[in-house]
Design a protein around this motif. Structure first.
Motif, PDB file in Angstrom:
ATOM      1  N   LEU B  96       0.832  -1.200   0.000  1.00 15.78           N
ATOM      2  CA  LEU B  96       0.000   0.000   0.000  1.00 15.78           C
ATOM      3  C   LEU B  96       0.871   1.256   0.000  1.00 15.78           C
ATOM      4  O   LEU B  96       0.639   2.196  -0.773  1.00 15.78           O
ATOM      5  N   SER B  97       1.887   1.259   0.866  1.00 15.80           N
ATOM      6  CA  SER B  97       2.792   2.413   0.921  1.00 15.80           C
ATOM      7  C   SER B  97       3.526   2.588  -0.397  1.00 15.80           C
ATOM      8  O   SER B  97       3.725   3.706  -0.869  1.00 15.80           O
ATOM      9  N   THR B  98       3.936   1.450  -0.996  1.00 16.17           N
ATOM     10  CA  THR B  98       4.635   1.532  -2.275  1.00 16.17           C
ATOM     11  C   THR B  98       3.724   2.145  -3.338  1.00 16.17           C
ATOM     12  O   THR B  98       4.152   2.973  -4.137  1.00 16.17           O
ATOM     13  N   LEU B  99       2.444   1.737  -3.315  1.00 14.43           N
ATOM     14  CA  LEU B  99       1.506   2.274  -4.294  1.00 14.43           C
ATOM     15  C   LEU B  99       1.316   3.771  -4.111  1.00 14.43           C
ATOM     16  O   LEU B  99       1.215   4.518  -5.084  1.00 14.43           O
ATOM     17  N   ILE B 100       1.278   4.201  -2.832  1.00 16.18           N
ATOM     18  CA  ILE B 100       1.030   5.620  -2.568  1.00 16.18           C
ATOM     19  C   ILE B 100       2.087   6.498  -3.224  1.00 16.18           C
ATOM     20  O   ILE B 100       1.779   7.566  -3.752  1.00 16.18           O
ATOM     21  N   ILE B 101       3.351   6.070  -3.203  1.00 16.27           N
ATOM     22  CA  ILE B 101       4.347   6.888  -3.902  1.00 16.27           C
ATOM     23  C   ILE B 101       4.522   6.440  -5.349  1.00 16.27           C
ATOM     24  O   ILE B 101       4.933   7.220  -6.194  1.00 16.27           O
ATOM     25  N   GLY B 102       4.181   5.174  -5.655  1.00 12.81           N
ATOM     26  CA  GLY B 102       4.411   4.661  -6.998  1.00 12.81           C
ATOM     27  C   GLY B 102       3.403   5.176  -8.015  1.00 12.81           C
ATOM     28  O   GLY B 102       3.772   5.541  -9.126  1.00 12.81           O
ATOM     29  N   LEU B 103       2.130   5.233  -7.620  1.00 14.73           N
ATOM     30  CA  LEU B 103       1.099   5.637  -8.586  1.00 14.73           C
ATOM     31  C   LEU B 103       1.279   7.070  -9.077  1.00 14.73           C
ATOM     32  O   LEU B 103       1.245   7.299 -10.287  1.00 14.73           O
ATOM     33  N   PRO B 104       1.461   8.059  -8.159  1.00 11.45           N
ATOM     34  CA  PRO B 104       1.692   9.416  -8.666  1.00 11.45           C
ATOM     35  C   PRO B 104       2.896   9.470  -9.596  1.00 11.45           C
ATOM     36  O   PRO B 104       2.859  10.142 -10.636  1.00 11.45           O
ATOM     37  N   ALA B 105       3.956   8.739  -9.229  1.00 11.33           N
ATOM     38  CA  ALA B 105       5.159   8.731 -10.068  1.00 11.33           C
ATOM     39  C   ALA B 105       4.837   8.164 -11.444  1.00 11.33           C
ATOM     40  O   ALA B 105       5.248   8.698 -12.481  1.00 11.33           O
ATOM     41  N   LEU B 106       4.062   7.077 -11.447  1.00 12.69           N
ATOM     42  CA  LEU B 106       3.683   6.432 -12.710  1.00 12.69           C
ATOM     43  C   LEU B 106       2.902   7.406 -13.585  1.00 12.69           C
ATOM     44  O   LEU B 106       3.187   7.582 -14.772  1.00 12.69           O
ATOM     45  N   ILE B 107       1.914   8.071 -12.956  1.00  9.88           N
ATOM     46  CA  ILE B 107       1.049   8.962 -13.727  1.00  9.88           C
ATOM     47  C   ILE B 107       1.842  10.136 -14.289  1.00  9.88           C
ATOM     48  O   ILE B 107       1.794  10.429 -15.483  1.00  9.88           O
ATOM     49  N   TYR B 108       2.644  10.790 -13.419  1.00 11.60           N
ATOM     50  CA  TYR B 108       3.323  11.984 -13.931  1.00 11.60           C
ATOM     51  C   TYR B 108       4.405  11.624 -14.929  1.00 11.60           C
ATOM     52  O   TYR B 108       4.620  12.337 -15.909  1.00 11.60           O
ATOM     53  N   GLY B 196       9.968   9.088 -10.366  1.00  4.16           N
ATOM     54  CA  GLY B 196       9.479   9.194 -11.736  1.00  4.16           C
ATOM     55  C   GLY B 196      10.467   9.746 -12.744  1.00  4.16           C
ATOM     56  O   GLY B 196      10.220   9.681 -13.940  1.00  4.16           O
ATOM     57  N   ILE B 197      11.599  10.275 -12.282  1.00  3.27           N
ATOM     58  CA  ILE B 197      12.483  10.992 -13.209  1.00  3.27           C
ATOM     59  C   ILE B 197      13.013  10.090 -14.320  1.00  3.27           C
ATOM     60  O   ILE B 197      12.860  10.391 -15.510  1.00  3.27           O
ATOM     61  N   ALA B 198      13.630   8.963 -13.934  1.00  6.83           N
ATOM     62  CA  ALA B 198      14.244   8.100 -14.949  1.00  6.83           C
ATOM     63  C   ALA B 198      13.192   7.547 -15.928  1.00  6.83           C
ATOM     64  O   ALA B 198      13.378   7.632 -17.144  1.00  6.83           O
ATOM     65  N   PRO B 199      12.045   6.997 -15.425  1.00  3.17           N
ATOM     66  CA  PRO B 199      11.039   6.517 -16.375  1.00  3.17           C
ATOM     67  C   PRO B 199      10.494   7.633 -17.254  1.00  3.17           C
ATOM     68  O   PRO B 199      10.244   7.420 -18.434  1.00  3.17           O
ATOM     69  N   MET B 200      10.342   8.838 -16.679  1.00  4.59           N
ATOM     70  CA  MET B 200       9.834   9.954 -17.470  1.00  4.59           C
ATOM     71  C   MET B 200      10.730  10.201 -18.678  1.00  4.59           C
ATOM     72  O   MET B 200      10.248  10.300 -19.809  1.00  4.59           O
ATOM     73  N   SER B 201      12.042  10.278 -18.453  1.00 10.49           N
ATOM     74  CA  SER B 201      12.922  10.564 -19.571  1.00 10.49           C
ATOM     75  C   SER B 201      12.915   9.404 -20.560  1.00 10.49           C
ATOM     76  O   SER B 201      12.978   9.620 -21.780  1.00 10.49           O
ATOM     77  N   ALA B 202      12.792   8.180 -20.052  1.00 13.08           N
ATOM     78  CA  ALA B 202      12.764   7.029 -20.960  1.00 13.08           C
ATOM     79  C   ALA B 202      11.510   7.078 -21.838  1.00 13.08           C
ATOM     80  O   ALA B 202      11.582   6.861 -23.050  1.00 13.08           O
TER      81      ALA B 202
END
Lengths: 307, 321
Positions: B96-108, B196-202
Motif C-alpha cells: 500500500l505504501s509503495t503504491l502511494i508513492i508509486g502511482l503518482p510517479a507512474l502517472i506523472y 518518476g524521473i528516470a522513467p519519465m525521460s525514458a
C-alpha cells in the motif's frame, strides 16, 4: 558517428582510466594519513604535512617557523618541533574534502571508479559469454533445444532484475567482489542470448550460408566460423549499455549495503556512507554521483543507435 | 481472442517458471537448509528429524516442489520469522505504501513523458529538440538514489520545503481530514518525483523516436499531398498510431519503478515493499525475502500481461498475426 567507432573511443578511454587510476589518485584511498586530524574536512582544505628527520609525520593546519622551533596547530592540539629535527614541510590540498575517517574523497572516488568499472566490464563479459553459448545453441540447433532455451530465457527476463540479484546475494553466504561479479554476470545474459539467436536465425537463411552448405562445408564449422562472427559484431554494440546498467545495479546494491563492502570504495558504497552524515558532510555524495552519472551517460551514448 | 489466450497461458507459464527458479535457489544455496541444526549439541537426531518433517523436508524433492507450487498458487507465501505473521499480510501492508508513492510517479512520468516526447518530435532538428533530448539522456543516466539524496539535502535539509522522511507528520492523528490529505501529499511529493524521473525521460525518448518513425511513413506523406492541414495530420492521424506502443512501455517499465522504489523507500524511510525487502534480507528472514521476490515478479508478469492484452485490443494489426 558510427556505433563501432564510439565503442572504440569509449574502450580506449576506459582502459586508460583503469591503467592510470592508481597513478592519478593523490592519496591512499583506504588508509588515512591522520584519521583524527583529517576527518570531515570540507572541499579545498589546505593542510601541511610536517616531516621530521626520524621519519614521523605531523599534520598541521597552520605552522609558524621561528628561530628555534616550528609551531604548528592541529585540530585538537598544538605543538612544536625543534628546527634541527625538521626535514621538510609539504603542503597538501583536499580538492573534494575528506570523509569522516579522514580519507581523501577524490582519491577514493578515482579508486572506487576503477572497482565499479571493473565489476561492470567483467560481469558483462561473463554475460556475453553465457549469452553467446545460449544464443548459438538455440539459433543453431533450433527445434526443441531452441524452444527450451528460449523459455528459460523468458523466465529469467520476467524477474525484476534487482530483486533477483538481491535474493541471490542474500542467500549466498560469503560476499566477495568476485562472487558479486559472478552473480551480476550470470543474471544478465538474457538480452544478449536473444539478440544472438535472432541474428543467427537471420543469417542462417542468407545466400553465403547456402553457398557454403552447397559446397559441402560441415555445418558446425559454418555456424562457428562464418555465422558467429557476423552475429557477434552487432551484439557488441549492446555491451556498453550492459556495462552501464551493471554499474548502476552494482551501485544500487552497494548503496543498500549488499554490494562491495567498505573499506574498499565503490561509487555506490561511498554514496551510502555519505547518506549517514548528510547534514554535516554534504560534499561526500557529490563527486561519486556525478561520476556514476557521467559513466552511465557515456555508455548509453556509445550504444545509442543513430536514427 | 486466441492471441489473448496465448498471452494468458504464457503468463501462467512464466509464473510457474519463476517459482521453480526460486525453489531451486532455495535448494541449491546452502544457507537456508537446516544443516546448521546438526551443529547444536543439545538437539538430538530425532528432534532434528521432527523439525525437518514439520517443514516437509523429509519428503522427496519433487513432492516438496509440488507442495511449494500448490501453496503459492493458493496465495500462501509462508510465515515470516521476524514479524510472526503470514508473509502475504506483511506484503500487502507494505505494498500500500509503495503504491502511494508509486502511482503518482507512474502517472506523472507517463503524462509528462508523452507530452515532452510528442513536442520534441514536432520540433525535430531544432535547437530546443537537441538540447532537451540530450538533457533527457542525462536524466536517464543519473542514478535514482543519488537524485534522492541530493533532493533530501537541498529541499529538506537546506531549504526545509519538504519533510526528509516518512509518510505522515507526528501529529497526523490530530489533523482534520483536509489537513491529512495535504500532509500526505506534502510527504509523498519528493519521493514520487524522484521515482518518476528516470522513467519519465525514458518514456519521452521512446515517444519521440516512435513519433518520428510514424511521421516518416508514406500515409503521412499522402495526407500532406492531399493538402491536409499540418496540425490535423499530426493530431488526428499520426498521434494515435505513435502513442499505441506506449501501452507496452507500461509493462516494460514496471520493474524500473519497483527497483526505483527500493532505493527511494530506503532514502525516505517509507515502509513500503522495497524497504521491507531490504530489512528482511538484513534480518535473514528468508520466507519474507523470497515471498516479496515472488510477489514482485508476479506483479511484473501481470503488468506485462495487461499491457499486452490492451495492445491487442487497441491495435488490430496484432490480432492478424
Amino acid at each position: 558517428m558510427m556505433a563501432q567507432r564510439k565503442i572504440f573511443l569509449v574502450s580506449i578511454f576506459v582502459i586508460s582510466y583503469l591503467a592510470f587510476a592508481d597513478l592519478i589518485a593523490p592519496f591512499d584511498p583506504i588508509m588515512s594519513l591522520d584519521r583524527q586530524n583529517l576527518s570531515s574536512l570540507p572541499p579545498l582544505t589546505r593542510v601541511y604535512e610536517i616531516n621530521l628527520k626520524d621519519g614521523r609525520k605531523v599534520i598541521a593546519f597552520e605552522y609558524v617557523k621561528e628561530s628555534e622551533f616550528v609551531y604548528y596547530t592541529q585540530r585538537f592540539s598544538r605543538g612544536r618541533v625543534k628546527l634541527e629535527d625538521l626535514k621538510n614541510v609539504r603542503s597538501l590540498i583536499f580538492v573534494f574534502g575528506t570523509d569522516n575517517l579522514g580519507r581523501d574523497v577524490l582519491s577514493r572516488t578515482i579508486y572506487g571508479g576503477k572497482i565499479s568499472l571493473l565489476i561492470g566490464i567483467i560481469a558483462s563479459f561473463i554475460a556475453l559469454f553465457v549469452g553467446l553459448i545460449v544464443g548459438v545453441f538455440a539459433g543453431y540447433f533450433g527445434g526443441i533445444a531452441d524452444k527450451i532455451l528460449m523459455r528459460i530465457t523468458d523466465v529469467f527476463l520476467a524477474f525484476p532484475k534487482l530483486f533477483l540479484v538481491l535474493v541471490v546475494v542474500s542467500l549466498s553466504q560469503r560476499q566477495t567482489i568476485f562472487s558479486l561479479i559472478l552473480i551480476l554476470g550470470l543474471l544478465s545474459w538474457m538480452g544478449i542470448a536473444r539478440f544472438i539467436r535472432a541474428e543467427f536465425l537471420k543469417l542462417k537463411n542468407m545466400e553465403f550460408v547456402l553457398a557454403l552448405e552447397s559446397v559441402g562445408f560441415p555445418e558446425l564449422r559454418i555456424a562457428l566460423k562464418h555465422i558467429l562472427p557476423n552475429a557477434v559484431l552487432p551484439a557488441l554494440v549492446n555491451i556498453p549499455l550492459l556495462v552501464g546498467d551493471l554499474i548502476l545495479t552494482e551501485s544500487i546494491l552497494s548503496f543498500i549495503g549488499f554490494g562491495v563492502q567498505p573499506p574498499t570504495p565503490t561509487w555506490g558504497n561511498m554514496i551510502s556512507e555519505a547518506e549517514k552524515s548528510l547534514l554535516s558532510t554534504w560534499w561526500l555524495p557529490i563527486l561519486p554521483g556525478i561520476l556514476i552519472s557521467a559513466t552511465v551517460l557515456i555508455m548509453n551514448w556509445a550504444s545509442e543507435v543513430e536514427e | 481472442m486466441r492471441v489473448i489466450l496465448k498471452r494468458i497461458f504464457n503468463a501462467i507459464f512464466l509464473s510457474f517458471g519463476i517459482s521453480a527458479v526460486v525453489f531451486l535457489l532455495l535448494r541449491v544455496l546452502p544457507s537456508v537448509s537446516f544443516s546448521d541444526l546438526y551443529l547444536n549439541p543439545r538437539l538430538s537426531d530425532e528432534a532434528i528429524t521432527r523439525i525437518k518433517s514439520s517443514y516437509g523436508l523429509d519428503k522427496p524433492v519433487l513432492v516438496q516442489f509440488f507442495v511449494w507450487i500448490k501453496e503459492i498458487a493458493m496465495g500462501n507465501f509462508g510465515f515470516s520469522f521476524i514479524y510472526r505473521k503470514p508473509v502475504i499480510d506483511c506484503i500487502f501492508d507494505a505494498f500500500l505504501s509503495t503504491l502511494i508513492i508509486g502511482l503518482p510517479a507512474l502517472i506523472y512520468s507517463f503524462g509528462l513523458g508523452i507530452v515532452v516526447g510528442v513536442q520534441l518530435a514536432r520540433k525535430k532538428g531544432k535547437a530546443i529538440d537537441k538540447l532537451v533530448s540530450s538533457f533527457l539522456l542525462i536524466l536517464y543516466s543519473i542514478p535514482t538514489f543519488w537524485v534522492g539524496i541530493i533532493f533530501v539535502l537541498v529541499f529538506s535539509n537546506v531549504l526545509g520545503f519538504f519533510p526528509p522522511s516518512g509518510l505522515r507528520s507526528f501529529n497526523f492523528s490530530e489533523m482534520s481530514f483536509l489537513e491529512k490529505i495535504f500532509d500526505l501529499f506534502w510527504h509523498i511529493f519528493l519521493p514520487s518525483f524522484t521515482l518518476g524521473i528516470a522513467p519519465m525521460s525514458a518514456v519521452a525518448r521512446f515517444v519521440r523516436t516512435h513519433t518520428l518513425k510514424v511521421l516518416s511513413q508514406t500515409y503521412v506523406k499522402m495526407a500532406k499531398a492531399k493538402g491536409l492541414e499540418e496540425r490535423l495530420i499530426f493530431y488526428r492521424h499520426v498521434l494515435p498510431n505513435a502513442l499505441l506502443p506506449v501501452v507496452t512501455l507500461f509493462g516494460l517499465y514496471l520493474p524500473v519503478f519497483l527497483a526505483g522504489s527500493v532505493v527511494v523507500e530506503e532514502i525516505f524511510s517509507i515502509p513500503g515493499l522495497g524497504k521491507l525487502a531490504i530489512d528482511s534480507i538484513f534480518q535473514r528472514d528468508y520466507p519474507l525475502t523470497v515471498g516479496i521476490t515472488l510477489f514482485v515478479s508476479f506483479i511484473v508478469i501481470l503488468g506485462n500481461l495487461i499491457s499486452d492484452i490492451l495492445y491487442t485490443i487497441f491495435d488490430p494489426r496484432i490480432r492478424l498475426e
